[in-house]
Design an enzyme around this catalytic site. Structure first.
Site, short mmCIF file in Angstrom:
data_model
loop_
_atom_site.label_atom_id
_atom_site.label_comp_id
_atom_site.label_asym_id
_atom_site.label_seq_id
_atom_site.Cartn_x
_atom_site.Cartn_y
_atom_site.Cartn_z
N ASP A 45 70.79 12.83 14.20
CA ASP A 45 71.24 11.56 13.63
C ASP A 45 72.67 11.55 13.05
O ASP A 45 73.05 12.48 12.33
CB ASP A 45 70.35 11.16 12.45
N GLU A 229 61.64 5.87 11.03
CA GLU A 229 62.69 6.71 10.46
C GLU A 229 63.98 5.89 10.34
O GLU A 229 64.12 4.82 10.93
CB GLU A 229 62.94 7.93 11.36
C1 FRU Z 1 65.36 11.27 12.77
C2 FRU Z 1 64.97 12.39 11.84
C3 FRU Z 1 65.02 11.91 10.41
C4 FRU Z 1 65.25 13.18 9.64
C5 FRU Z 1 66.14 13.97 10.57
C6 FRU Z 1 65.91 15.45 10.54
O1 FRU Z 1 65.84 11.67 13.99
O2 FRU Z 1 63.71 12.89 12.19
O3 FRU Z 1 63.87 11.22 10.02
O4 FRU Z 1 65.86 12.95 8.40
O5 FRU Z 1 65.90 13.48 11.87
O6 FRU Z 1 66.84 16.14 11.30
#
Ligand code: FRU
Length: 489
Positions: A45, A229
């Protein structure tokens, strides 16, 4: 079938790699030129997107130790124009608790400019504050997620974790991805985050970024086939209706093609400083490709909403066949709200600055020795273009039965994961005899944008054959074609 003149000339964009200039390092297979990738290792992300003192900051989920997910930390890059990026050292790193030896990863989060030093952590009138999820785990088993704060008094170059972390803890294993913004009408900070397995977004308020009070919850509607998320909440003016605006709640979770994949959805509604009330309960999707996830918008950017997303899908993210790096970010996209026959819908277009990457015009069959280019096409029903075409491979983009589609089932390497070989499509409304499509092709990334940005399809492809061409079928007008230049300075 009618053929157009430019067609005859263009048909084959010779997408053949020429030997690199002697002083330039060889370009890795699949590494895009116009999209951000890390110098090496894994990314997911985008995090903490914020504009501050002439710089756009791109923080991101980063594994400093390998090309698969793990040891999550915040990588960092800056740009003065949203397009060309400079890599900077890691901003926030995974760390061990000195007592328990448990590890805390730095999961996704947000960054804001604390304009009036509301936190008291700034050495001058303002500074950068990051709020992220601390992911406590032991032997790779997640124990707890809570929200922590870090601050920087030197334009994001160095960070200190706040001594009194966590700043928000509801004693839950899954509770993450805070996004904070300043809510001017009530002069307060608002924080949105998710309880992923409850399909719920919680909204909190604060005067100082340190103490947070729960205001409301929104959820259990839309697409709940995959956990939620990375939420975001922002206001957008309605195009062509001066003075009118709506709020958009976007998040990552379900996908229009069903629960095998993850994607992004959004709700349009109103926010009164406390509650978000959605106008609809059925999901609206941001992108109809398989590779657009975890998008959030930049904070502190005046008069426009600019989103960047991760070009990948958790279904196969750890297996894509790149080498020293894995994962890329979309072009920054400007979002707008358009009125359609079905109601208001988000539209997306690469930001205006992006056109600076356009290089030479491609006019001859064999001119572009490149795999990074942009086409502006007018595609009639039953027609399209085959990209990366060789004897046994092609990626097909077309308009058929009222749908824009991208077929990557024969695009090259597809067998690294059983669900990768896919065909994406979206119904175009209202149905018209032909549609305008922007096709951005960048080594292993394709972004399609159609109908004033109301429809987008973002996909990765991994052709095997080095020598390939682009071939049109049916009736397609090529309005424009450019090579794209690299974004790393
Ligand atoms: C989304 C996610 C988030 C988390 C991060 C961990 O892609 O799963 O929810 O904070 O990636 O790398």
């Amino acid at each position: 079938m009618k053929t157009h003149i430019p067609l005859l000339i263009l048909i084959v964009l010779l997408i053949q790699c020429s030997p690199p200039a002697s002083e330039a390092p060889p370009i890795e297979r699949y590494r895009p030129l116009a999209h951000f990738t890390p110098q090496k290792n894994w990314i997911n992300d985008p995090n903490g997107l914020v504009y501050y003192e002439g710089e756009y900051h791109l923080f991101y989920q980063y594994n400093p130790y390998g090309t698969t997910w793990g040891h999550m930390s915040w990588g960092h890059a800056v740009s003065t124009d949203l397009i060309h990026w400079e890599h900077l050292p890691i901003a926030l790193e995974e760390y061990l608790d000195p007592m328990t030896r448990d590890s805390t990863m730095i999961f996704s989060g947000t960054a804001v400019v604390d304009v009036n030093n509301t936190s008291g952590l700034c050495q001058s009138n303002d500074c950068l504050i990051a709020i992220y999820t601390s992911n406590l785990h032991r032997d790779n088993e997640g124990l707890r997620q809570n929200q922590s704060l870090a601050y920087s008094n030197d334009k994001g170059r160095t960070w200190k974790r706040y001594e009194k972390n966590p700043i928000l803890d509801i004693q839950r294993k899954d509770f993450r991805d805070p996004k904070v913004f300043w809510y001017e009408p009530q002069e307060k900070w608002v924080l949105a985050l998710v309880v992923p397995d409850q399909f719920t977004v919680q909204l909190y308020e604060s005067k100082n970024l340190l103490k947070w009070e729960l205001m409301s919850e929104f959820g259990k509607v839309g697409d709940t086939l995959r956990i939620w998320e990375c939420p975001d909440l922002f206001e957008l003016p309605i195009q062509g209706q001066p003075g009118k605006s709506k709020w958009v709640l976007s998040l990552s979770g379900g996908h229009p093609a069903g629960p095998t994949f993850v994607g992004m959805q959004y709700f349009i509604g109103d926010f009164d400083g406390k509650n978000f009330i959605s106008d609809q309960t059925t999901p609206l999707y941001l992108d109809y490709g398989k590779d657009f996830y975890a998008g959030i918008i930049f904070n502190n950017v005046k008069d426009r909403a600019v989103m960047m997303g991760w070009i990948n899908n958790w279904t196969y993210a750890n297996q894509i066949p790149t080498e020293s790096w894995r994962g890329a970010f979309s072009l920054p996209r400007e979002l707008a709200l358009l009125e359609t026959l079905d109601g208001w819908r988000l539209s997306q277009q690469p930001v205006a600055e992006y056109t600076a990457l356009r290089g030479d015009k491609i006019s001859e069959l064999n001119s572009p020795n490149t795999k990074s280019f942009e086409l502006e096409l007018e595609i009639s029903e039953g027609s399209g273009i085959q990209l990366f075409k060789s004897a046994r491979e092609q990626t097909t983009i077309g308009y058929q039965d009222g749908e824009l589609y991208l077929d990557r089932t024969k695009s090259g390497r597809v067998d690294f994961q059983k669900d990768f070989a896919s065909r994406e499509s979206v119904e175009i409304k209202p149905r018209t005899p032909s549609i305008a499509v922007r096709v951005i092709v960048d080594q292993s990334i394709i972004e399609l944008i159609s109908m004033d940005g109301l429809y987008s399809i973002t996909d990765q492809v991994f052709p095997i054959q080095e020598n390939s061409s682009a071939e049109i079928f049916g009736t397609v007008k090529v309005r424009n074609a450019w090579r794209l230049n690299p974004i790393i300075r």
